[in-house]
Design a protein around this motif. Structure first.
Motif, PDB file in Angstrom:
ATOM      1  N   ALA A   1      31.418  41.049  38.608  1.00  0.00           N
ATOM      2  CA  ALA A   1      30.260  41.682  39.249  1.00  0.00           C
ATOM      3  C   ALA A   1      29.179  41.988  38.213  1.00  0.00           C
ATOM      4  O   ALA A   1      27.981  41.767  38.477  1.00  0.00           O
ATOM      5  CB  ALA A   1      30.695  42.962  39.962  1.00  0.00           C
ATOM      6  N   GLU A   2      29.577  42.459  37.030  1.00  0.00           N
ATOM      7  CA  GLU A   2      28.601  42.774  35.981  1.00  0.00           C
ATOM      8  C   GLU A   2      27.828  41.543  35.554  1.00  0.00           C
ATOM      9  O   GLU A   2      26.609  41.566  35.410  1.00  0.00           O
ATOM     10  CB  GLU A   2      29.298  43.367  34.741  1.00  0.00           C
TER      11      GLU A   2
ATOM     12  N   PHE B   1      29.736  50.858  31.167  1.00  0.00           N
ATOM     13  CA  PHE B   1      28.524  50.320  30.542  1.00  0.00           C
ATOM     14  C   PHE B   1      28.315  50.856  29.133  1.00  0.00           C
ATOM     15  O   PHE B   1      27.639  50.247  28.323  1.00  0.00           O
ATOM     16  CB  PHE B   1      27.268  50.717  31.329  1.00  0.00           C
TER      17      PHE B   1
ATOM     18  N   ALA C   1      27.384  38.803  37.261  1.00  0.00           N
ATOM     19  CA  ALA C   1      26.525  38.374  38.375  1.00  0.00           C
ATOM     20  C   ALA C   1      25.259  39.222  38.428  1.00  0.00           C
ATOM     21  O   ALA C   1      24.172  38.710  38.714  1.00  0.00           O
ATOM     22  CB  ALA C   1      27.291  38.477  39.687  1.00  0.00           C
ATOM     23  N   LEU C   2      25.400  40.507  38.130  1.00  0.00           N
ATOM     24  CA  LEU C   2      24.248  41.422  38.187  1.00  0.00           C
ATOM     25  C   LEU C   2      23.255  41.144  37.071  1.00  0.00           C
ATOM     26  O   LEU C   2      22.050  41.312  37.252  1.00  0.00           O
ATOM     27  CB  LEU C   2      24.731  42.866  38.032  1.00  0.00           C
TER      28      LEU C   2
ATOM     29  N   VAL D   1      31.378  37.405  45.113  1.00  0.00           N
ATOM     30  CA  VAL D   1      30.894  38.542  44.315  1.00  0.00           C
ATOM     31  C   VAL D   1      30.482  39.687  45.250  1.00  0.00           C
ATOM     32  O   VAL D   1      30.770  40.852  44.975  1.00  0.00           O
ATOM     33  CB  VAL D   1      29.724  38.129  43.398  1.00  0.00           C
ATOM     34  N   PHE D   2      29.839  39.341  46.395  1.00  0.00           N
ATOM     35  CA  PHE D   2      29.491  40.390  47.375  1.00  0.00           C
ATOM     36  C   PHE D   2      30.746  41.156  47.772  1.00  0.00           C
ATOM     37  O   PHE D   2      30.754  42.381  47.854  1.00  0.00           O
ATOM     38  CB  PHE D   2      28.895  39.793  48.655  1.00  0.00           C
ATOM     39  N   LYS D   3      31.823  40.408  48.049  1.00  0.00           N
ATOM     40  CA  LYS D   3      33.065  41.048  48.496  1.00  0.00           C
ATOM     41  C   LYS D   3      33.661  41.913  47.392  1.00  0.00           C
ATOM     42  O   LYS D   3      34.156  42.997  47.658  1.00  0.00           O
ATOM     43  CB  LYS D   3      34.073  39.982  48.945  1.00  0.00           C
TER      44      LYS D   3
ATOM     45  N   GLU E   1      34.785  47.262  45.213  1.00  0.00           N
ATOM     46  CA  GLU E   1      34.641  48.249  44.139  1.00  0.00           C
ATOM     47  C   GLU E   1      34.071  49.550  44.674  1.00  0.00           C
ATOM     48  O   GLU E   1      34.503  50.632  44.302  1.00  0.00           O
ATOM     49  CB  GLU E   1      33.622  47.730  43.114  1.00  0.00           C
TER      50      GLU E   1
ATOM     51  N   MET F   1      32.018  43.417  45.030  1.00  0.00           N
ATOM     52  CA  MET F   1      31.191  44.610  44.864  1.00  0.00           C
ATOM     53  C   MET F   1      31.460  45.617  45.969  1.00  0.00           C
ATOM     54  O   MET F   1      31.523  46.823  45.732  1.00  0.00           O
ATOM     55  CB  MET F   1      29.713  44.229  44.805  1.00  0.00           C
ATOM     56  N   ARG F   2      31.608  45.131  47.211  1.00  0.00           N
ATOM     57  CA  ARG F   2      31.910  46.034  48.318  1.00  0.00           C
ATOM     58  C   ARG F   2      33.260  46.710  48.094  1.00  0.00           C
ATOM     59  O   ARG F   2      33.427  47.907  48.310  1.00  0.00           O
ATOM     60  CB  ARG F   2      31.884  45.237  49.640  1.00  0.00           C
TER      61      ARG F   2
ATOM     62  N   PRO G   1      20.984  35.909  36.665  1.00  0.00           N
ATOM     63  CA  PRO G   1      20.678  35.373  38.005  1.00  0.00           C
ATOM     64  C   PRO G   1      21.201  33.952  38.199  1.00  0.00           C
ATOM     65  O   PRO G   1      20.470  32.991  38.064  1.00  0.00           O
ATOM     66  CB  PRO G   1      19.153  35.426  38.081  1.00  0.00           C
TER      67      PRO G   1
ATOM     68  N   ALA H   1      28.667  33.463  44.897  1.00  0.00           N
ATOM     69  CA  ALA H   1      27.955  34.708  45.222  1.00  0.00           C
ATOM     70  C   ALA H   1      28.648  35.456  46.358  1.00  0.00           C
ATOM     71  O   ALA H   1      28.814  36.673  46.297  1.00  0.00           O
ATOM     72  CB  ALA H   1      26.511  34.400  45.607  1.00  0.00           C
ATOM     73  N   HIS H   2      29.070  34.715  47.368  1.00  0.00           N
ATOM     74  CA  HIS H   2      29.677  35.352  48.535  1.00  0.00           C
ATOM     75  C   HIS H   2      30.915  36.168  48.142  1.00  0.00           C
ATOM     76  O   HIS H   2      31.155  37.250  48.675  1.00  0.00           O
ATOM     77  CB  HIS H   2      30.057  34.277  49.547  1.00  0.00           C
TER      78      HIS H   2
END
Lengths: 330, 330
Positions: A101-102, A229, A104-105, A130-132, A137, A134-135, A108, A127-128
């Motif tokens: 996720a990091e 971070f 990906a963030l 990664v969305f999952k 997390e 992040m949700r 780009p 990406a799809h």
């Protein structure tokens, strides 16, 4: 239609490998656009999940990526090398999903490449996915902050599911907290003589415990989201939180002092204020330390923000308050 | 299958429009691949941020999307119509960013189209921006749960920044909570005679307040993450939470009853158990109701999980405990 997902048994600690799609469309840096296009046209499902072309050397080492839009408008004789974006990053098989996720963030790209320890391309996380991640997390942090044991994938089952099932998810951490409550009761009993001397001392207990707890929760939330971070050593972060807690304690003491002075007396007002400043400084420190220790142990720092952290905070606040009162008043 | 999103959370300040890239590469359904490619080749920056071709009718109404990988391997004379994926969804300009994240999660597209109220394409939100929205949502929920006022974009500044600056972010909700502490002190003073009758009554106050609070926090976290998905009417959800709280209360009462009986006496054990069951049921209800009310008022439900919610829980738990004790013991 099931994706070409690498199905391996989910390891206890979740890692990038479990979220990787493989194989992914690849090209060599020296190939021409027309050669790559011909090859890919014969593999109509090559881009099924990953809309990105990965460029490797002959040893499969990842060199860069080519966005499909660039490929689309390139001339057939152009070398892949000239289209390639080298400013990319990657994760390894064993990296935690948070790392995916990091990356990906901060970069780009429409997919995050996954490599082995030698830097050879193995697959990618689209990406799809990664969305999952992040949700996931997000929900995990909330669950751990609230002390919900086994989190359900569906936010719905927690709010709409069978109450008995929900009790099973929610009870375990509460039982651990209840053990802390027994200690709290014992602590109160230990200071019985202090409470008998002036019952008004007891009146401030809910308030002190609440404030130290609220301050600790802030530190925990900040630690949970910031620790991954920060490169600053924990002792230095601790100094900052200690200062923050001290200032917060002073600010809140200034609010409550006049009220207690007017309603009760100056010595109680002074004692409560001193206890508040101490409890607040300890609360911020513990709020940072618990997630840090868990993180150091390889556990999710968010566990350091749940009901167990709260009861630790409550016990310390109670001990500080009753000790300060005993010293200053009795 | 993921649930359809119900827009219950409207954050007035932020909307999909603020995250939209425009213009985006478009084509008409009747065009051929070669015609579209020629047009796009003359606009080398067309795909700079959005790696997806949007298909509209002559009125700019969105019909579907074409993944670039399909365009790449298509024959030049093929009509866009035949490549188009119609199984898509969209957001409108005024939808909250949360809606964009939901659409991205439930539809595997590399970008979320944004349309006006007539369904005409205006732009799109790329995956990279969706990552940022999701991270933002995550940090916002954590901040609101912890009662941190103005959240900084950088998780780092909260953990590494100047302590005085951090105090300013963290103090406002704590001051509101302190007002609640004054009420808690008043409440304790009101029940002074009950406490004087048996000081042991005071020993259980930290524990009762802690447990009801921990249970309430669980309900708040569940409500914050679940409310936006659930189509079940709030009264029905409330019934479920009330039951969950009741069962949790009974389970915890069974844990503490023998301990209090052995250490103190049966009547205190009974009174504490009854108070725990009542406080637990109220805690789950309030934990659901506060976020629901805020959501209904058009505010972020996560505000219903912060330090103000905690002090409301604490005051109610205290009131319930002291009332039950007064009724059953005094």
């Amino acid at each position: 239609k099931p994706p070409p997902y690498v199905t391996r048994t989910k390891v206890a600690a979740d890692r990038a490998e479990n979220h990787m799609y493989s194989p992914v469309p690849t090209a060599q840096a020296s190939e021409t656009v027309s050669k790559v296009m011909q090859r890919l046209a014969r593999l109509p499902s090559a881009f099924d999940s990953i809309e990105l072309l990965f460029v490797t050397d002959t040893d499969q080492k990842l060199l860069g990526v080519v966005p499909l839009s660039k490929l689309l408008v390139a001339t057939p004789q152009m070398a892949i090398d000239n289209l390639m974006n080298r400013d990319i990053t990657r994760v390894t098989l064993t990296d935690p999903p948070e790392k995916v996720a990091e990356v990906a963030l901060t970069h780009p790209m429409p997919a995050v490449p996954v490599v082995d320890e030698r830097g050879c391309l193995l697959g990618a996380v689209p990406a799809h996915t990664v969305f999952k991640i992040m949700r996931e997390e997000h929900i995990q942090d909330m669950d751990r902050l609230a002390g919900i044991w086994r989190h359900s994938d569906q936010a719905l089952s927690a709010i709409e599911g069978d109450p008995l099932r929900r009790v099973i998810d929610r009870l375990p951490w509460l039982i651990v907290g209840t053990a802390g409550c027994v200690l709290a009761t014992g602590l109160m009993a230990t200071f019985e003589s202090t409470l008998r001397t002036d019952l008004a001392v007891a009146f401030f207990i809910p308030g002190i415990v609440y404030l130290a707890d609220a301050i600790g929760t802030q530190s925990e939330a900040i630690a949970v989201r910031g620790l991954s971070f920060s490169r600053t050593p924990v002792p230095q972060l601790l100094k900052g939180e200690l200062k923050t807690g001290f200032y917060l304690g002073i600010a809140l003491a200034l609010v409550v002092f006049p009220f207690i002075w007017l309603t009760f007396n100056a010595s109680l007002a002074f004692a409560v204020s001193i206890a508040l400043i101490c409890a607040s400084s300890v609360a911020t420190s513990i709020g940072l330390l618990l997630p840090s220790i868990l993180s150091r142990m390889g556990k999710d720092p968010a566990y350091g923000s749940g009901p167990v952290a709260t009861i630790v905070q409550d016990l310390l606040s109670l001990l500080i308050y009753l000790s300060v009162i005993s010293l200053l008043i009795s």
